[in-house]
Write an enzyme that holds these catalytic residues in place. Structure first.
Site, PDB file in Angstrom:
ATOM      1  N   ARG A 186       0.814  -1.219   0.000  1.00 22.70           N
ATOM      2  CA  ARG A 186       0.000   0.000   0.000  1.00 22.70           C
ATOM      3  C   ARG A 186       0.846   1.268   0.000  1.00 22.70           C
ATOM      4  O   ARG A 186       0.337   2.352  -0.313  1.00 22.70           O
ATOM      5  CB  ARG A 186      -0.936  -0.034   1.211  1.00 22.70           C
ATOM      6  CG  ARG A 186      -2.278   0.627   0.973  1.00 22.70           C
ATOM      7  CD  ARG A 186      -3.276   0.297   2.067  1.00 22.70           C
ATOM      8  NE  ARG A 186      -2.667   0.358   3.371  1.00 22.70           N
ATOM      9  CZ  ARG A 186      -2.767  -0.578   4.313  1.00 22.70           C
ATOM     10  NH1 ARG A 186      -3.477  -1.662   4.090  1.00 22.70           N
ATOM     11  NH2 ARG A 186      -2.162  -0.446   5.467  1.00 22.70           N
ATOM     12  N   TYR A 198     -14.060  24.000  -8.525  1.00 25.88           N
ATOM     13  CA  TYR A 198     -14.596  22.780  -9.156  1.00 25.88           C
ATOM     14  C   TYR A 198     -15.766  22.265  -8.323  1.00 25.88           C
ATOM     15  O   TYR A 198     -15.662  22.162  -7.097  1.00 25.88           O
ATOM     16  CB  TYR A 198     -13.451  21.772  -9.200  1.00 25.88           C
ATOM     17  CG  TYR A 198     -13.743  20.422  -9.801  1.00 25.88           C
ATOM     18  CD1 TYR A 198     -14.195  20.296 -11.106  1.00 25.88           C
ATOM     19  CD2 TYR A 198     -13.506  19.255  -9.071  1.00 25.88           C
ATOM     20  CE1 TYR A 198     -14.421  19.040 -11.656  1.00 25.88           C
ATOM     21  CE2 TYR A 198     -13.716  18.005  -9.621  1.00 25.88           C
ATOM     22  CZ  TYR A 198     -14.187  17.910 -10.912  1.00 25.88           C
ATOM     23  OH  TYR A 198     -14.403  16.665 -11.450  1.00 25.88           O
ATOM     24  N   ASP A 240      -5.946  24.104  -6.256  1.00 22.64           N
ATOM     25  CA  ASP A 240      -6.183  23.116  -7.301  1.00 22.64           C
ATOM     26  C   ASP A 240      -5.496  23.668  -8.552  1.00 22.64           C
ATOM     27  O   ASP A 240      -5.954  24.634  -9.159  1.00 22.64           O
ATOM     28  CB  ASP A 240      -7.692  22.946  -7.519  1.00 22.64           C
ATOM     29  CG  ASP A 240      -8.010  21.869  -8.556  1.00 22.64           C
ATOM     30  OD1 ASP A 240      -7.175  21.654  -9.458  1.00 22.64           O
ATOM     31  OD2 ASP A 240      -9.094  21.274  -8.476  1.00 22.64           O
ATOM     32  N   LYS A 293      -6.174  14.810 -16.106  1.00 22.75           N
ATOM     33  CA  LYS A 293      -6.268  15.807 -17.172  1.00 22.75           C
ATOM     34  C   LYS A 293      -4.940  15.917 -17.921  1.00 22.75           C
ATOM     35  O   LYS A 293      -4.646  15.100 -18.764  1.00 22.75           O
ATOM     36  CB  LYS A 293      -6.722  17.151 -16.585  1.00 22.75           C
ATOM     37  CG  LYS A 293      -7.926  17.038 -15.633  1.00 22.75           C
ATOM     38  CD  LYS A 293      -9.222  16.666 -16.339  1.00 22.75           C
ATOM     39  CE  LYS A 293     -10.334  16.214 -15.407  1.00 22.75           C
ATOM     40  NZ  LYS A 293     -10.674  17.089 -14.302  1.00 22.75           N
TER      41      LYS A 293
HETATM   42  C1  LIG Z   1     -11.496  17.025 -13.163  1.00 26.48           C
HETATM   43  C2  LIG Z   1     -11.083  17.952 -12.092  1.00 26.48           C
HETATM   44  C3  LIG Z   1     -10.798  17.482 -10.819  1.00 26.48           C
HETATM   45  C4  LIG Z   1     -11.070  16.063 -10.386  1.00 26.48           C
HETATM   46  O1  LIG Z   1     -10.249  15.156 -10.947  1.00 26.48           O
HETATM   47  P1  LIG Z   1     -10.654  13.600 -11.140  1.00 26.48           P
HETATM   48  O2  LIG Z   1      -9.344  12.996 -11.445  1.00 26.48           O
HETATM   49  O3  LIG Z   1     -11.634  13.572 -12.264  1.00 26.48           O
HETATM   50  O4  LIG Z   1     -11.243  13.132  -9.847  1.00 26.48           O
HETATM   51  C5  LIG Z   1     -10.323  18.377  -9.881  1.00 26.48           C
HETATM   52  N1  LIG Z   1     -10.167  19.669 -10.176  1.00 26.48           N
HETATM   53  C6  LIG Z   1     -10.450  20.167 -11.386  1.00 26.48           C
HETATM   54  C7  LIG Z   1     -10.251  21.612 -11.640  1.00 26.48           C
HETATM   55  C8  LIG Z   1     -10.938  19.331 -12.384  1.00 26.48           C
HETATM   56  O5  LIG Z   1     -11.284  19.840 -13.565  1.00 26.48           O
END
Ligand SMILES: *Cc1c(COP(=O)(O)O)cnc(C)c1O
Length: 404
Positions: free
Chosen positions: A65, A119, A191, A216
């Site tokens: 883990r 988000y 973020d 992303k």
């Molecule tokens: C898509 C997204 C997330 C979440 O990511 P996942 O990998 O889909 O859980 C967080 N912050 C932003 C700005 C996003 O566009």
């Protein structure tokens, strides 16, 4: 030349390729990419080794883990890309990274301030999930940094930032907001999925934690979901401890995919940024479009701050349909697009479009100030690696279809 003197594009190639993760002990030479190490049982030399324990850090076999060389290589690469960071924790999704980071840094009775244009799942984590643990959250307007100091109370422990904001892409003055947070002794978490550390080295700009959805831009190929939190000590140790409490681990296959995506992230971002600016310019002249929300476009909201603070962009931006359009017309546009898939994600090699309405998810301010809100109907585009002219041609026929 130390690693930090090298430009990000160079660090991206070298990062995480430690000799011990790319070679066989005792033999000469090595391989370019760390192989996929399965989550196999970690073995100890003998009972004395077992009794001696292991440092709770990446790079030491302990138990599956805690990951193995494939996950460690990715985590180390992300740490190397973020100047000022001491470590990175990986999570099975971006949302898991955000939820776990907030749980690590907040305690019952604490308050979190969260940017109004964050988000949507982050907003839900802050306002709903954390409530179960006695943690309160309040949205604030990130475009008024001076108001932040007045909102910080005795119980405020952290501020959650996102710039540009989700859907409406407002760029906020992160250095100013992070400085206010630091002056008041509270943590700032950002973020940083949109810019990545290549476009916005968040810790250098004063943030304490940089969280990303690796799904992303880092993955970049729409075939992996993952998240990360990167920070300096001691904050990263708190996040690590929480992640371990909650059993967070990513698969080595997924880590290898993310690492593979990471190597080309700079060229993909450069390419999609250039195309996005071309598409955004074209849209801004179209009579059916009242505003283009693209911080990389001169004159668009957020452009000045983007120029000041960011060293790169990406393919994600939005536009607003002019007065007269309705939801059905917008659906005709989006449905008519041939090169844009309809999907929530972004940052892949393929272009995507999604209709959106910010009002229900932004409570203090739906749209950035000073724009022509037109019909109040938005479309978000994620520009991929297709030819700019082809994408523009597709949008042209889509916008034509809107009227029919
Ligand atoms: C898509 C997204 C997330 C979440 O990511 P996942 O990998 O889909 O859980 C967080 N912050 C932003 C700005 C996003 O566009």
């Amino acid at each position: 030349m130390s690693n930090n003197d090298r430009k990000p594009a160079t660090r991206l190639v070298e990062a995480g390729r430690k000799r011990e993760w790319t070679s066989v002990p005792g033999s000469k030479g090595r391989v370019v990419s760390p192989p996929v190490w399965r989550a196999s049982t970690h073995l100890y030399e003998d009972c004395a080794d077992l009794a001696g324990g292991r440092p709770n850090e990446d790079g030491h076999f302990y138990y599956g883990r805690r990951g193995g060389p494939t996950q460690w290589a990715l985590a180390e690469a992300l740490t190397e890309l973020e100047p000022g960071a001491d470590g990175t924790e990986l999570f099975p999704s971006g949302v898991a990274a955000i939820a776990c980071t907030l749980m690590a840094l907040l305690r019952p009775g604490d308050e979190l301030l969260v940017t109004d244009n964050v988000y949507e799942p982050t907003r839900n984590i802050a306002l709903s999930m954390l409530k179960q643990f006695g943690i309160t959250a309040r949205p604030f307007d990130p475009l008024e940094p001076d108001s932040l100091a007045g909102l910080i109370g005795e119980k405020t422990r952290a501020v959650m930032l996102e710039s540009p904001g989700s859907l409406t892409l407002e760029v906020c003055d992160v250095p100013a907001l992070a400085a206010i947070a630091r002056r008041h002794g509270i943590l700032s978490i950002i973020d940083n999925t949109w810019a990545t550390p290549l476009g916005f080295p968040a810790l250098e700009h004063g943030c304490d934690v940089s969280v990303m959805s690796l799904t992303k831009h880092v993955g970049g190929h729409s075939d992996v979901m993952m998240g990360s939190a990167t920070a300096a000590k001691p904050v990263i140790n708190r996040i690590r401890r929480q992640a371990q409490f909650m059993g967070q681990v990513v698969s080595p296959d997924d880590a290898a995919l993310a690492l593979r995506g990471l190597r080309t992230m700079q060229v993909r971002l450069n390419q999609s940024t250039g195309t996005a600016i071309e598409v955004a310019e074209w849209l801004s002249d179209h009579p059916a479009v009242s505003a283009v929300l693209c911080p990389m476009l001169p004159g668009a909201p957020g452009y000045d701050l983007w120029r000041r603070d960011f060293s790169g962009g990406c393919g994600l931006f939005s536009f607003v349909l002019a007065e007269g359009a309705d939801v059905a017309a917008r659906a005709r546009l989006v449905d008519a697009l041939e090169l844009f898939g309809i999907g929530f994600s972004w940052g892949g090699f393929e272009s995507l479009a999604i209709p959106f309405d910010p009002a229900p998810v932004h409570t203090l301010r739906a749209w950035p100030p000073g724009i022509d809100e037109g019909s109040g109907l938005g479309v978000r585009l994620s520009i991929g690696l297709e030819d700019a002219g082809d994408l523009i041609g597709d949008l042209a026929q889509g916008l034509d279809a809107m009227g029919s």
